[in-house]
Design a protein around this motif. Structure first.
Motif, PDB file in Angstrom:
ATOM      1  N   TYR A  89     -14.886   0.240   4.881  1.00  0.00           N
ATOM      2  CA  TYR A  89     -13.540  -0.031   4.267  1.00  0.00           C
ATOM      3  C   TYR A  89     -13.873  -1.483   3.314  1.00  0.00           C
ATOM      4  O   TYR A  89     -13.406  -1.375   2.305  1.00  0.00           O
ATOM      5  N   PHE A 226      -5.305   1.864   7.549  1.00  0.00           N
ATOM      6  CA  PHE A 226      -5.576   3.015   7.176  1.00  0.00           C
ATOM      7  C   PHE A 226      -4.479   3.907   7.760  1.00  0.00           C
ATOM      8  O   PHE A 226      -4.694   4.891   8.313  1.00  0.00           O
ATOM      9  N   ARG A 229      -5.555   7.638   6.115  1.00  0.00           N
ATOM     10  CA  ARG A 229      -6.870   7.914   5.640  1.00  0.00           C
ATOM     11  C   ARG A 229      -7.444   8.615   6.938  1.00  0.00           C
ATOM     12  O   ARG A 229      -7.192   8.192   8.179  1.00  0.00           O
ATOM     13  N   PHE A 243     -14.669   7.393   3.628  1.00  0.00           N
ATOM     14  CA  PHE A 243     -13.009   7.676   3.743  1.00  0.00           C
ATOM     15  C   PHE A 243     -12.619   8.686   2.878  1.00  0.00           C
ATOM     16  O   PHE A 243     -13.137   8.861   1.561  1.00  0.00           O
ATOM     17  N   ARG A 244     -11.364   9.209   2.909  1.00  0.00           N
ATOM     18  CA  ARG A 244     -10.676  10.063   2.009  1.00  0.00           C
ATOM     19  C   ARG A 244      -9.161   9.826   2.372  1.00  0.00           C
ATOM     20  O   ARG A 244      -8.682   9.784   3.362  1.00  0.00           O
ATOM     21  N   VAL A 245      -8.407   9.583   1.307  1.00  0.00           N
ATOM     22  CA  VAL A 245      -7.202   9.118   1.467  1.00  0.00           C
ATOM     23  C   VAL A 245      -6.483  10.627   1.385  1.00  0.00           C
ATOM     24  O   VAL A 245      -6.744  11.573   1.025  1.00  0.00           O
TER      25      VAL A 245
END
Length: 245
Positions: A89, A226, A229, A243-245
């Motif tokens: 992050y 998060f 996420r 990470f993937r939003v």
């Protein structure tokens, strides 16, 4: 592409991981007060005291010792994983030249986790010297981790959303509260040892509780960091892709 089953909502991990030691801490203190009040609150001074120290509540009596060891053992692996997620992050929101600081922050977090594990499984009655070493290491690394995290967030190159702003605000408040509690614990412990005054050890215990609760709350702020996420269970060669939003 990772499959759906390879991802988990980070919020869920955070809440469950923090709730384990919180539940254990509350149960251990309450059990000590109800069933072991006289012995758990006794001190060498023989003065009135109404709260057990953290060490007494979680390590000196049964079943408290087993309850605390169980929740800490159960939450340690997720905590280590979360430390690496936070590394990813910070790498994703900071300039490249902050990489060494981000690595140091991750190391501080890992040492904090391992120190907590050490002081849990080696109680003060088992080996006071080693328990004291782990406790001091935990206190120092957790405090410096808080400070460095706040500092790093102040140098982010991406604009924070409303929840991240809220998270940062609470991180600062919890850090200041932790410092005040640490200083309070040192002050009341010194008064207790030097003058054997009534209630000094109780105030010391309260400061200890506050340090622990602030530490848990600081890590719980990941709930705001998060919000949407997901975290990939598959390792990635580029931590920014975790990470993937």
């Amino acid at each position: 592409m990772a499959k759906v089953g390879d991802r988990v909502l980070f919020r869920t991990i955070t809440v469950l991981t923090v709730m384990l030691p919180l539940f254990g801490f509350i149960v251990c203190v309450a059990w000590s007060l109800i069933f072991d009040f006289k012995s758990s609150t006794a001190t060498h001074c023989g003065v009135h005291n109404y709260l057990p120290s953290v060490s007494a509540a979680i390590g000196d009596y049964l079943p408290q010792r087993y309850i605390w060891r169980f929740v800490i053992a159960l939450h340690t692996i997720p905590r280590i994983q979360i430390a690496f997620v936070y590394y990813a992050y910070f790498m994703s929101i900071l300039a490249k030249w902050h990489e060494n600081s981000v690595l140091l922050n991750c190391i501080l977090n890992l040492v904090e986790i391992l120190s907590l594990f050490g002081l849990t499984f080696i109680s003060s009655t088992d080996n006071y010297t080693i328990h004291k070493f782990f406790f001091i290491t935990f206190l120092l690394t957790s405090t410096f981790y808080m400070a460095l995290s706040i500092c790093l967030l102040g140098h982010r190159i991406t604009a924070p959303n409303a929840l991240e702003v809220k998270s940062g605000r609470y991180k600062k408040r919890l850090f200041v509260t932790t410092l005040l509690a640490v200083f309070g614990a040192v002050y009341f412990f010194a008064r207790h040892n030097n003058y054997c005054e009534p209630m000094m050890y109780t105030w010391f215990a309260l400061c200890e509780y506050l340090v622990i609760l602030c530490n848990m709350a600081f890590h719980m702020t990941a709930y705001w960091d998060f919000p949407h996420r997901e975290w990939s269970l598959r390792p990635s060669p580029d931590v920014r892709q975790q990470f993937r939003v």
